[in-house]
Motif scaffolding. Structure first.
Motif, PDB file in Angstrom:
ATOM      1  N   ARG A 221       0.886  -0.777   0.072  1.00  0.00           N
ATOM      2  CA  ARG A 221      -0.004   0.031  -0.248  1.00  0.00           C
ATOM      3  C   ARG A 221       0.549   1.065  -0.181  1.00  0.00           C
ATOM      4  NH1 ARG A 221      -4.459   0.477   4.465  1.00  0.00           N
ATOM      5  NH2 ARG A 221      -6.066  -0.857   2.872  1.00  0.00           N
ATOM      6  N   THR A 222       0.577   2.405  -1.326  1.00  0.00           N
ATOM      7  CA  THR A 222       0.887   3.279  -1.018  1.00  0.00           C
ATOM      8  C   THR A 222       0.457   4.770  -1.108  1.00  0.00           C
ATOM      9  OG1 THR A 222       2.960   4.408  -2.010  1.00  0.00           O
ATOM     10  CG2 THR A 222       1.437   3.085  -3.021  1.00  0.00           C
ATOM     11  N   ARG A 223       0.380   5.792  -1.240  1.00  0.00           N
ATOM     12  CA  ARG A 223      -0.474   6.961  -1.263  1.00  0.00           C
ATOM     13  C   ARG A 223       0.394   7.957  -1.957  1.00  0.00           C
ATOM     14  NH1 ARG A 223      -3.541   9.022   4.276  1.00  0.00           N
ATOM     15  NH2 ARG A 223      -4.418   7.236   4.948  1.00  0.00           N
ATOM     16  N   VAL A 224      -0.494   8.481  -2.822  1.00  0.00           N
ATOM     17  CA  VAL A 224       0.070   9.440  -3.719  1.00  0.00           C
ATOM     18  C   VAL A 224      -0.735  11.384  -3.153  1.00  0.00           C
ATOM     19  CG1 VAL A 224       0.744   7.863  -5.403  1.00  0.00           C
ATOM     20  CG2 VAL A 224      -0.964   8.567  -5.292  1.00  0.00           C
ATOM     21  N   LEU A 225      -0.213  12.315  -3.596  1.00  0.00           N
ATOM     22  CA  LEU A 225      -0.635  13.484  -3.488  1.00  0.00           C
ATOM     23  C   LEU A 225      -0.311  14.538  -4.840  1.00  0.00           C
ATOM     24  CD1 LEU A 225      -2.558  15.295  -1.125  1.00  0.00           C
ATOM     25  CD2 LEU A 225       0.414  16.296  -0.320  1.00  0.00           C
ATOM     26  N   LEU A 226      -1.728  14.588  -5.170  1.00  0.00           N
ATOM     27  CA  LEU A 226      -1.775  15.403  -6.771  1.00  0.00           C
ATOM     28  C   LEU A 226      -2.682  16.369  -6.628  1.00  0.00           C
ATOM     29  CD1 LEU A 226      -3.112  12.360  -8.620  1.00  0.00           C
ATOM     30  CD2 LEU A 226      -0.682  13.069  -8.455  1.00  0.00           C
ATOM     31  N   PRO A 227      -1.348  17.100  -7.252  1.00  0.00           N
ATOM     32  CA  PRO A 227      -2.156  18.613  -7.298  1.00  0.00           C
ATOM     33  C   PRO A 227      -3.273  18.316  -8.511  1.00  0.00           C
ATOM     34  CG  PRO A 227       0.555  18.251  -6.497  1.00  0.00           C
ATOM     35  CD  PRO A 227      -0.124  16.933  -7.293  1.00  0.00           C
ATOM     36  N   ALA A 228      -3.886  19.166  -8.239  1.00  0.00           N
ATOM     37  CA  ALA A 228      -5.297  19.309  -9.999  1.00  0.00           C
ATOM     38  C   ALA A 228      -4.101  19.735 -11.394  1.00  0.00           C
ATOM     39  CB  ALA A 228      -5.768  21.203  -9.970  1.00  0.00           C
ATOM     40  N   GLY A 229      -4.143  18.467 -11.809  1.00  0.00           N
ATOM     41  CA  GLY A 229      -4.247  18.228 -13.827  1.00  0.00           C
ATOM     42  C   GLY A 229      -2.137  17.504 -13.542  1.00  0.00           C
ATOM     43  N   ALA A 230      -2.604  17.409 -12.347  1.00  0.00           N
ATOM     44  CA  ALA A 230      -0.863  16.054 -11.884  1.00  0.00           C
ATOM     45  C   ALA A 230      -1.074  14.928 -12.456  1.00  0.00           C
ATOM     46  CB  ALA A 230      -0.529  16.036 -10.285  1.00  0.00           C
ATOM     47  N   THR A 231      -0.199  14.188 -13.157  1.00  0.00           N
ATOM     48  CA  THR A 231      -0.393  12.841 -12.774  1.00  0.00           C
ATOM     49  C   THR A 231       1.239  11.775 -12.411  1.00  0.00           C
ATOM     50  OG1 THR A 231      -0.842  12.740 -15.120  1.00  0.00           O
ATOM     51  CG2 THR A 231       0.433  10.582 -15.317  1.00  0.00           C
ATOM     52  N   ALA A 232       0.208  10.963 -11.419  1.00  0.00           N
ATOM     53  CA  ALA A 232       1.284   9.949 -10.475  1.00  0.00           C
ATOM     54  C   ALA A 232       1.919   8.611 -11.391  1.00  0.00           C
ATOM     55  CB  ALA A 232       1.128  10.049  -9.031  1.00  0.00           C
ATOM     56  N   LYS A 233       2.565   8.249 -11.682  1.00  0.00           N
ATOM     57  CA  LYS A 233       2.876   6.831 -11.862  1.00  0.00           C
ATOM     58  C   LYS A 233       3.984   6.430 -11.165  1.00  0.00           C
ATOM     59  CE  LYS A 233       3.410   9.357 -16.425  1.00  0.00           C
ATOM     60  NZ  LYS A 233       2.296   8.404 -17.182  1.00  0.00           N
ATOM     61  N   LEU A 234       2.898   4.460 -10.979  1.00  0.00           N
ATOM     62  CA  LEU A 234       2.958   3.666  -9.831  1.00  0.00           C
ATOM     63  C   LEU A 234       3.154   2.616 -11.023  1.00  0.00           C
ATOM     64  CD1 LEU A 234       0.752   4.279  -7.015  1.00  0.00           C
ATOM     65  CD2 LEU A 234       3.409   4.786  -7.060  1.00  0.00           C
ATOM     66  N   THR A 235       4.820   1.683 -10.497  1.00  0.00           N
ATOM     67  CA  THR A 235       4.809   0.584 -11.231  1.00  0.00           C
ATOM     68  C   THR A 235       4.362  -0.559 -10.235  1.00  0.00           C
ATOM     69  OG1 THR A 235       5.982   1.679 -13.235  1.00  0.00           O
ATOM     70  CG2 THR A 235       6.481  -1.077 -12.638  1.00  0.00           C
ATOM     71  N   PHE A 236       3.481  -1.721 -10.076  1.00  0.00           N
ATOM     72  CA  PHE A 236       3.870  -2.751  -9.525  1.00  0.00           C
ATOM     73  C   PHE A 236       4.349  -4.088 -10.033  1.00  0.00           C
ATOM     74  CE2 PHE A 236       0.548   0.243  -6.664  1.00  0.00           C
ATOM     75  CZ  PHE A 236       0.621  -0.631  -6.037  1.00  0.00           C
ATOM     76  N   THR A 237       5.324  -4.835  -9.472  1.00  0.00           N
ATOM     77  CA  THR A 237       5.699  -5.468 -10.579  1.00  0.00           C
ATOM     78  C   THR A 237       5.869  -7.390  -8.868  1.00  0.00           C
ATOM     79  OG1 THR A 237       7.972  -4.661 -11.469  1.00  0.00           O
ATOM     80  CG2 THR A 237       7.818  -6.505 -11.024  1.00  0.00           C
ATOM     81  N   THR A 238       5.358  -8.113 -10.318  1.00  0.00           N
ATOM     82  CA  THR A 238       5.409  -9.247  -9.152  1.00  0.00           C
ATOM     83  C   THR A 238       6.552  -9.936 -10.188  1.00  0.00           C
ATOM     84  OG1 THR A 238       3.528  -8.908  -8.946  1.00  0.00           O
ATOM     85  CG2 THR A 238       3.910 -11.618  -8.957  1.00  0.00           C
ATOM     86  N   LEU A 239       7.520 -11.023  -9.818  1.00  0.00           N
ATOM     87  CA  LEU A 239       8.024 -11.858 -10.068  1.00  0.00           C
ATOM     88  C   LEU A 239       8.546 -12.929  -9.653  1.00  0.00           C
ATOM     89  CD1 LEU A 239      11.406 -11.267  -8.787  1.00  0.00           C
ATOM     90  CD2 LEU A 239      10.961  -9.656  -9.567  1.00  0.00           C
ATOM     91  N   ALA A 240       9.154 -14.161 -10.476  1.00  0.00           N
ATOM     92  CA  ALA A 240       9.402 -15.221  -9.856  1.00  0.00           C
ATOM     93  C   ALA A 240      10.899 -15.830  -9.921  1.00  0.00           C
ATOM     94  CB  ALA A 240       8.933 -16.611 -10.084  1.00  0.00           C
ATOM     95  N   GLY A 241      11.704 -16.708  -9.639  1.00  0.00           N
ATOM     96  CA  GLY A 241      13.045 -16.929 -10.116  1.00  0.00           C
ATOM     97  C   GLY A 241      13.448 -18.595  -8.148  1.00  0.00           C
ATOM     98  N   THR A 242      14.140 -18.822  -8.926  1.00  0.00           N
ATOM     99  CA  THR A 242      14.917 -20.019  -7.886  1.00  0.00           C
ATOM    100  C   THR A 242      15.634 -19.635  -6.701  1.00  0.00           C
ATOM    101  OG1 THR A 242      16.958 -20.242  -8.878  1.00  0.00           O
ATOM    102  CG2 THR A 242      14.788 -21.429 -10.270  1.00  0.00           C
ATOM    103  N   SER A 243      15.837 -18.464  -6.783  1.00  0.00           N
ATOM    104  CA  SER A 243      16.643 -18.680  -5.051  1.00  0.00           C
ATOM    105  C   SER A 243      16.533 -17.180  -4.241  1.00  0.00           C
ATOM    106  CB  SER A 243      17.585 -18.677  -5.318  1.00  0.00           C
ATOM    107  OG  SER A 243      19.056 -17.565  -6.307  1.00  0.00           O
ATOM    108  N   ARG A 244      16.089 -17.111  -3.123  1.00  0.00           N
ATOM    109  CA  ARG A 244      16.237 -15.418  -2.664  1.00  0.00           C
ATOM    110  C   ARG A 244      16.705 -14.461  -3.203  1.00  0.00           C
ATOM    111  NH1 ARG A 244      17.958 -12.562   1.812  1.00  0.00           N
ATOM    112  NH2 ARG A 244      15.512 -11.195   2.715  1.00  0.00           N
ATOM    113  N   GLU A 245      18.823 -15.131  -3.981  1.00  0.00           N
ATOM    114  CA  GLU A 245      19.128 -14.396  -4.208  1.00  0.00           C
ATOM    115  C   GLU A 245      19.183 -13.655  -5.021  1.00  0.00           C
ATOM    116  OE1 GLU A 245      20.184 -17.167  -2.264  1.00  0.00           O
ATOM    117  OE2 GLU A 245      20.651 -15.883  -1.128  1.00  0.00           O
ATOM    118  N   ASP A 246      18.110 -14.575  -6.277  1.00  0.00           N
ATOM    119  CA  ASP A 246      18.147 -14.700  -8.077  1.00  0.00           C
ATOM    120  C   ASP A 246      16.778 -13.436  -8.298  1.00  0.00           C
ATOM    121  OD1 ASP A 246      17.587 -14.407 -10.336  1.00  0.00           O
ATOM    122  OD2 ASP A 246      15.632 -15.907  -9.661  1.00  0.00           O
TER     123      ASP A 246
END
Length: 694
Positions: A221-246
């Motif tokens: 969860r995150t919050r954004v504070l948007l002035p009038a006319g502004a655009t916020a950009k957020l990127t949620f990523t889900t990924l997988a691998g074979t180890s914690r380090e990976d």
């Protein structure tokens, strides 16, 4: 890594042959997947980036499916939300890039919360026993990377390690610390579901819980504070691998904004290269995607008629003699003319194309040409199959097969089985593939009624129902003084910490029922032969059997049990006894008493509903029942061969399913003792698309 999305936002993510998130085939509700909740902090208004899971109607809602991405755009209360979902060509990862534009004249503060139920197991194993599968998932949070991690503890040395990660990348409009949650019980809340989770509607903060939680999920969860006319950009990523380090190395890369820009460009390029290699035009790829819908969600538009399905009396083992396992969805194409080979060639391309998308199916080509010495068509079809496949096996992903069968060598009952089992039945005589896939069967409902669940004429709250004197009372339940019953009082805002269940059965037949009225019925084998579904969900406890009471004058709708419609402010009393359970409830001026039991010597569940009018007016009430058939171990697996019918003699609805080898000859029924006024065996007609049982 592969991903499937519907226009409502439901869908699945897979890493090799492992499910990243929990998903179930449900063409009606379509509420399984990875979601983003949006909340206006000032007004408290809540919606989601896609139609699911909140199902809030937007002022404007558009979905665009492209070869390399899906785009969801909606406008709610002067907030424009655009989300693009795409896969990384370089990493086993999916990206949900969200742009939020404030079209208002004043500053707006928004809260964005992600959610999905993490699995990291095969979809089949998770479907068979989700609660057991959950026990092996462990979570943690890495503060410096804004990343949640999850891993599945191996049950044996043969299991390969698997890790998943979920992170968010924020821009300059983000405010406050990132919150997180991995305990589904804390997020959803007991007795609730994903449409109205307690963490979104009733709590200010997530609990930041990680570890060996019993019911894992991932939420940031995150919050954004948007002035009038502004655009916020957020990127949620889900990924997988074979180890914690990976996965940590990958997560660090995705926190760099340049990574998204690179992936955004590469995704389009790779999509075009793949289409060129497979010799597929964009319109043809779109056609194959529409065909995939029939593989993932059961749809009558391309299936054989009900009469053909009803003629089948063989179980799935009848396919084994042809080398067909029945484990994968089947597309059947019938051809009897040498000149119609084009549709077969196109389906072979679809077989390759969808496999590159992580979707495997068996293609069965049925040669309907009468027997002859030359067998020119049979030879041509076999040659097409041998020369047509252009894609090699993906690592860890099961590939479907292509079968060329001769109809003249098959027994009629084997053909009936093939027709009943397939997800789509095509014919070279019924037009091109495009014409058949786009052909829909429309039907108009004879009537439409939408009940108002907000009472108009009668106070929904009955008197505070009194409990008898109870022994060992814990504030919610206790034993009667004679010890014959355990009594549970669900007062306003009160839930038991988990379903408190009564198991009622004789030697052949039984059911379970919780204090909320939810449960399931089974015959002979409680896992392999479920009559109605057991979803193994101690948080939401969703029912598969329901009784409704409708006031035909006011439109008020409620249930005699706490689920699925719990009248706010009312009390529900459940009495679990030896061999029966009774539920008492009073609201809307109506007192109801519902008792479930199984006779000692009969394979039948009996439900006795008593209704007493305690108001001062004459009341016109209607009672409806809802029964969700399974007749096996998995609703999705059993649905294609399910047959329902009305028995004119008894006025009962019959259901049967020959798919099961051991229980396929059994017939189930549901009926009111004194008959019924109307009926439907179509779940979508009863619930409504994107609807619920509430």
């Amino acid at each position: 890594y592969s991903l499937m999305l519907t226009t409502s936002g439901g869908g699945y993510s897979k890493y090799r042959d492992l499910a990243i998130n929990r998903w179930r085939e449900d063409v009606t509700k379509d509420n399984w997947g990875s979601f983003l909740f949006l909340k206006d902090v000032t007004s408290g208004k809540i919606w989601s980036a896609t139609y699911q899971p909140t199902c809030v109607d937007a002022e404007n809602y558009n979905v665009t499916f492209l070869e390399d991405r899906a785009r969801f755009q909606r406008v709610d209360d002067k907030i424009n939300c655009e989300m693009e979902v795409l896969l990384s060509p370089e990493h086993p990862a999916e990206i949900r890039h969200v742009s939020l534009t404030n079209m208002d004249t004043k500053e707006r503060e928004l809260e964005i919360t992600s959610y999905f139920e993490v699995v990291l197991n095969s979809a089949a194993a998770d479907s068979a026993h989700p609660a057991f599968s959950n026990l092996f998932v462990q979570t943690e949070y890495v503060p410096g990377l804004n990343t949640l991690l999850a891993t599945r503890r191996a049950r044996s040395a043969k299991e390969s390690p698997v890790w998943g990660a979920h992170l968010v990348n924020r821009d300059k409009y983000a405010t406050g610390e990132i919150q997180y949650e991995t305990n589904r019980a804390e997020f959803i809340g007991r007795g609730r579901d994903i449409r109205k989770p307690v963490a979104i509607f009733d709590r200010t903060n997530l609990t930041n819980t990680v570890g060996a939680v019993l019911d894992p999920m991932m939420s940031l969860r995150t919050r954004v504070l948007l002035p009038a006319g502004a655009t916020a950009k957020l990127t949620f990523t889900t990924l997988a691998g074979t180890s914690r380090e990976d996965v940590l190395q990958q997560a660090e890369k995705f926190l760099d904004v340049n990574t998204y820009r690179r992936i955004n460009d590469l995704a389009w390029t790779q999509a075009q290269v793949k289409l060129h290699y497979l010799n597929i035009e964009p319109d043809e790829a779109h056609l194959f995607q529409r065909l995939a819908t029939r593989l993932l969600y059961l749809d009558s538009s391309l299936r054989p008629s009900s009469e053909i399905i009803r003629r089948n009396h063989k179980n799935v083992t009848g396919l084994w003699g042809f080398g067909i396992s029945g484990d994968l969805p089947i597309i059947l194409i019938r051809i009897d003319d040498f000149e119609d080979r084009g549709i077969v060639r196109q389906l072979i391309k679809a077989h390759d194309y969808l496999f590159t998308k992580g979707l495997a199916f068996d293609l069965v080509i049925l040669n309907d040409q009468p027997a002859s010495y030359a067998q020119e068509l049979q030879s041509a079809l076999e040659s097409l199959v041998h020369s047509g496949t252009m894609v090699s096996q993906n690592q860890g992903v099961k590939r479907g097969k292509i079968f060329v069968l001769r109809a003249d060598t098959m027994a009629p009952e084997d053909r009936n089985l093939l027709f009943a089992t397939c997800r789509a039945a095509l014919s070279s005589r019924q037009g091109s593939l495009s014409e058949q896939v786009k052909r829909m069967r429309f039907h108009l409902d004879k009537f439409s009624f939408s009940a108002d669940k907000s009472p108009a004429h009668h106070n929904p709250l009955g008197p505070d129902m009194k409990l008898p004197k109870l022994v060992h009372f814990n504030g919610t339940g206790g034993f009667t003084e004679d010890g014959h019953e355990y009594v549970i009082a669900l007062r306003p805002g009160v839930n038991t910490p988990a379903p408190w269940v009564n198991v009622i059965a004789n030697s052949e037949f039984g059911f379970t029922v919780s204090e909320s009225g939810s449960g399931y019925t089974y015959s002979q084998n409680s896992r392999e032969n479920q009559i109605t579904p057991w979803r193994n969900d101690p948080i939401s406890d969703p029912p598969g059997e329901v009784l409704y009471i409708l006031d035909k004058d006011s439109g008020s709708l409620w249930s005699p049990t706490a689920l699925p419609i719990r009248v706010e402010g009312a009390t529900y009393i459940a009495r679990h006894g030896a061999g029966y359970s009774t539920f008492e409830h009073e609201s809307h001026g109506i007192f109801s008493e519902l008792t479930h039991f199984v006779p000692w010597d009969k394979s039948v569940k009996v439900s006795v509903l008593k209704i007493e009018n305690r108001s001062k007016q004459v009341r016109k009430l209607a009672v409806s029942s809802y029964t969700e058939w399974v007749l096996g171990f998995s609703r999705a697996q059993m649905a294609p061969t399910m047959v329902t019918e009305l028995d004119e003699t008894t006025n009962a609805l019959f259901a049967s399913n020959p798919r099961s080898d051991e229980y396929g000859s059994k017939i189930s029924f549901v009926a009111f003792r004194d008959g019924m006024d109307s009926y439907t065996c179509d779940r979508t007609e009863f619930i409504g698309r994107n609807g619920t049982l509430e």
